[in-house]
Design an enzyme around this catalytic site. Structure first.
Site, mmCIF file in Angstrom:
data_model
loop_
_atom_site.group_PDB
_atom_site.id
_atom_site.type_symbol
_atom_site.label_atom_id
_atom_site.label_comp_id
_atom_site.label_asym_id
_atom_site.label_seq_id
_atom_site.Cartn_x
_atom_site.Cartn_y
_atom_site.Cartn_z
ATOM 1 N N GLY A 212 92.212 28.714 -24.863
ATOM 2 C CA GLY A 212 91.765 29.573 -23.758
ATOM 3 C C GLY A 212 92.115 31.019 -24.023
ATOM 4 N N ASN A 213 92.014 31.839 -23.005
ATOM 5 C CA ASN A 213 92.416 33.245 -23.154
ATOM 6 C C ASN A 213 93.050 33.730 -21.850
ATOM 7 O OD1 ASN A 213 90.288 34.456 -21.407
ATOM 8 N ND2 ASN A 213 88.948 33.558 -22.979
ATOM 9 N N HIS A 214 93.484 35.000 -21.848
ATOM 10 C CA HIS A 214 94.284 35.512 -20.724
ATOM 11 C C HIS A 214 93.457 36.010 -19.545
ATOM 12 C CE1 HIS A 214 98.038 35.107 -22.751
ATOM 13 N NE2 HIS A 214 97.628 35.821 -23.788
#
Ligand code: CTP
Length: 403
Positions: A212-214
């Site tokens: 995923g990412n932030h």
């Protein structure tokens, strides 16, 4: 959520028997999420008490030019009150007050506020049937309407005198819904369908792990909220985030992976006029998802990743006359890279965020953007809250589309 939510409403109460209904008006406005302040003419206090209205509005009630307990103390600043208001409603509006409004008379605080106002002014007349149709009253109605004031016509029915006819103040529920509809009618994105993507995507590795990412989704959610407040019907396609939406004009579609976001976005794109793709879509996803949790038997683990489909670029290929907006998050050669994306993905507008800018980036409540249009026009903005940024983006689109 009502268009009245968060609005500053100044209710002017004048001396008619319908003044008792002003308590219901305050209650209904507060229920809609509005901030309410009440200004009464001195004689209206014979009909309803300031205590009732201050308790319901949770604000001080004003009725004279100075604070009443001490004539030498502070004045009640009519200009400040007028400028505070997003809208003024004078209900009930008696024949006496209407004639003064039409002639510019200024012998009480409410009239001074009225004359100082820059916001829309609504008035709900209340009087006996013969007063209502008297030629002088009709002239005042015409004059006030010419000034741009909005009349909420009186209802027909039994009047305080016992006579029957037109003159009773419209019911509070009716007044509120007329005001709401009037505001909606004037909103720039009324009848526009807007599609927005937001948040990250999660690409499964196995049943318990993902890539995923932030991204927090804050920007996309702020755009959705502001667009809805500007009258749009919004479809918000969101990756996994912890944000909540509570707005009837926003249809939330929750997805997890880039592929799900691709399918949902294409499905809803058909019926939209404007699409704003702010999601931080994963560029790569595991080529295979393990059926069971991967055990840590080995010292190293290699996961093969395949490129995901570029949702924005795929919409650019089929967009025809729809207005398509993309985002670019860059760390170097920001303007150049953003312009390349704008052209390559066939966009109308790209929103550039640079991670080098203080106050810009994931998880923060602020952002600093640059807008680049198809015709290479560049608009830069300072660091602002994500809500303000959302408003800047939408106002830019409204200007470009001449809506
Ligand atoms: N985007 C998309 N689908 C993807 C990847 C990105 O719709 N699979 C959209 C994003 O929502 C954003 C824009 O493309 O509006 C740009 O995303 P960004 O990550 O900055 O650029 P990429 O095109 O992915 O290029 P790169 O990562 O190489 O900079």
């Amino acid at each position: 959520m009502s268009v009245l939510s968060g609005k500053n409403i100044l209710l002017g109460v004048t001396a008619g028997i319908a003044a008792y209904k002003s308590a219901f008006l305050v209650r209904l406005f507060v229920k809609k999420g509005a901030n309410v302040k009440v200004v009464m003419t001195p004689s209206s206090k014979e009909f309803v008490t300031p205590l009732t209205l201050s308790t319901l509005s949770k604000n001080e009630v004003y009725s004279s030019f100075t604070k009443e307990d001490n004539e030498n103390a502070q004045w009640n600043n009519h200009v400040e009150l007028a400028l505070w208001a997003d809208l003024i409603l004078i209900a009930p509006a008696t024949a006496n007050t209407l004639s003064k409004m039409a002639n510019g008379t200024c012998d009480n605080l409410l009239l001074a506020v009225y004359l100082s106002a820059k916001c829309p002014v609504y008035y709900a007349p209340a009087m006996d049937l013969d007063m209502y149709k008297h030629p002088s009253t009709l002239i005042y109605f015409e004059k006030l309407n010419e000034f741009g004031n909005i009349q909420i016509p009186a209802d027909f029915g039994e009047l305080a005198s016992g006579l029957e006819g037109q003159g009773r103040m419209a019911a509070p529920e009716k007044i509120i819904s007329l005001v709401e509809n009037n505001i909606l009618d004037g909103l720039p994105l009324k009848n526009k369908n807007i599609l927005i993507t937001a948040g990250p995507t999660h690409e499964a590795i196995d049943p318990v792990r993902f890539i995923g990412n932030h991204s927090s989704g804050k920007t996309g959610y702020a755009i959705a909220e502001v667009a809805a407040n500007l009258g749009a019907q919004v479809t918000l396609i969101s990756g996994p985030v912890s944000l909540k939406i509570n707005n009837d004009a926003i249809n939330l579609i929750s997805v997890t992976s880039a592929n799900e976001m691709f399918k949902a976005t294409h499905h809803y794109f058909k019926n939209c006029e404007i699409a704003i793709l702010s999601a931080a879509v994963a560029d790569f996803a595991p080529s295979k998802v393990a059926l069971h949790k991967i055990k840590k038997k080995e010292e190293t683990l290699t996961i093969q990743l395949n490129k995901t489909k570029d949702i924005l670029a795929s919409l650019g290929e089929i967009k025809s006359n729809k207005y398509l907006v993309g985002f670019a998050l860059e760390t170097q050669n920001e303007l150049e890279n953003a312009k390349t994306k704008l052209n390559k993905k066939n966009l109308d507008l790209i929103v550039l965020n640079s991670l080098n800018d203080k106050g810009a980036g994931f998880k923060l409540d602020t952002n600093k953007i640059t807008l680049i249009s198809k015709d290479n026009k560049i608009a830069t903005f300072k660091v602002k809250t994500k809500k303000e940024v959302a408003n800047d983006i939408l106002q830019h689109i409204i200007k470009e589309l001449h809506v």
